[in-house]
Structure formats: C-alpha cells, structure tokens
Scaffold this motif. Structure first.
Motif, PDB file in Angstrom:
ATOM      1  N   MET A  34       0.635  -1.155  -0.159  1.00 20.77           N
ATOM      2  CA  MET A  34       0.201   0.174   0.158  1.00 20.77           C
ATOM      3  C   MET A  34       0.952   1.234   0.201  1.00 20.77           C
ATOM      4  O   MET A  34       1.855   1.019   0.512  1.00 20.77           O
ATOM      5  N   GLY A  35       0.097   2.344  -0.203  1.00 22.74           N
ATOM      6  CA  GLY A  35       0.595   3.634  -0.725  1.00 22.74           C
ATOM      7  C   GLY A  35       0.423   4.931  -0.042  1.00 22.74           C
ATOM      8  O   GLY A  35      -1.291   4.795  -0.803  1.00 22.74           O
ATOM      9  N   THR A  50       5.645   3.710   0.951  1.00 23.06           N
ATOM     10  CA  THR A  50       5.432   2.705   0.781  1.00 23.06           C
ATOM     11  C   THR A  50       4.780   2.180   2.425  1.00 23.06           C
ATOM     12  O   THR A  50       6.447   2.234   2.818  1.00 23.06           O
ATOM     13  N   ILE A  51       4.420   0.704   2.670  1.00 19.45           N
ATOM     14  CA  ILE A  51       4.129  -0.144   3.327  1.00 19.45           C
ATOM     15  C   ILE A  51       4.214  -1.726   2.424  1.00 19.45           C
ATOM     16  O   ILE A  51       3.089  -1.829   1.680  1.00 19.45           O
ATOM     17  N   VAL A  78      -4.887   1.134   5.951  1.00 20.91           N
ATOM     18  CA  VAL A  78      -3.186   2.237   6.214  1.00 20.91           C
ATOM     19  C   VAL A  78      -3.393   3.531   6.648  1.00 20.91           C
ATOM     20  O   VAL A  78      -4.286   3.826   6.115  1.00 20.91           O
ATOM     21  N   TYR A  79      -2.329   3.745   7.178  1.00 23.60           N
ATOM     22  CA  TYR A  79      -2.751   4.907   8.070  1.00 23.60           C
ATOM     23  C   TYR A  79      -1.001   5.962   7.580  1.00 23.60           C
ATOM     24  O   TYR A  79      -0.274   5.301   7.266  1.00 23.60           O
ATOM     25  N   TYR A  94      -3.177  10.669  -2.080  1.00 22.84           N
ATOM     26  CA  TYR A  94      -3.990   9.156  -2.576  1.00 22.84           C
ATOM     27  C   TYR A  94      -3.380   8.493  -2.527  1.00 22.84           C
ATOM     28  O   TYR A  94      -2.048   8.211  -1.818  1.00 22.84           O
ATOM     29  N   CYS A  95      -4.537   7.788  -1.697  1.00 24.37           N
ATOM     30  CA  CYS A  95      -4.080   6.131  -0.885  1.00 24.37           C
ATOM     31  C   CYS A  95      -3.973   4.914  -2.486  1.00 24.37           C
ATOM     32  O   CYS A  95      -4.795   5.445  -3.021  1.00 24.37           O
TER      33      CYS A  95
END
Length: 111
Positions: A34-35, A50-51, A78-79, A94-95
């Motif tokens: 996710m970013g 990112t994670i 995601v945070y 933006y996610c």
C-alpha cells in the motif's frame, strides 16, 4: 472491485500534525503493498511512502523522520501519521494499491 477511501485531511499549522487513513475494500488487503502519494498544485504526483505486506516501509527523502506509514490488516486500513508539517506538504494525498487510487484528501499547511 477495489475501493480506497481516504480521510483525515484538513488544515494544520506549520509544525502541527495530521493522521490520514485509507480504508480498503474488495480484496485481501494484507497481501498487498500500500502507498501514499501526493500532488501539490501545479506539480506531478509523487510518492510519499509505501508499506509492504510484511510491514517494510519506504519514504520519500522529503518526509523521512516526519511521516510514518502503518497498516492494520484486521481493519483493512493504512495510515499516514504526519508530524512537523511544513507548508510544502500542502497537497492532495492519495492512497494507492497497484493500479487503484482513492479520490484523495486535501492537506493544507498554513498559519
């Protein structure tokens, strides 16, 4: 169908903090990288952080030491914790997951 919904944007003073959230639906969240990206007025969209599914993180140099990305796989969320905000952090955030994007949330840093 994947849906990404951001929240938590708003107005913050320089030096202040905000926490963005991105709720994801439509697939097995925990498997994906996710970013967070951002786009300031008149500029191109750029990577913020990112994670990975295992929790490894990567940050743009401009936010290292100030922003923290995290995820809660149980909540499909995601945070992005943003501290020591600067006026240049003003942007729509933006996610992202693969080719999917949320609609964005506006962060304005101003006194």
């Amino acid at each position: 169908q994947v849906q990404l919904v951001e929240s938590g944007g708003g107005l913050a003073q320089p030096g202040g903090s905000l926490r963005l959230s991105c709720a994801a639906s439509g697939s097995i969240f925990r498997f994906y990288v996710m970013g967070w990206y951002r786009q300031a007025p008149g500029k191109q969209r750029e990577l913020v952080a990112t994670i990975t599914s295992g929790g490894s993180t990567n940050y743009a140099d401009s936010v290292k030491g100030r922003f923290t990305i995290s995820r809660d796989n149980a909540k499909n969320t995601v945070y992005l914790q943003m501290n020591s905000l600067k006026p240049e952090d003003t942007a729509v955030y933006y996610c992202n997951r693969d080719n999917y994007w949320g609609k964005g949330t506006l962060v304005t840093v101003s006194s």
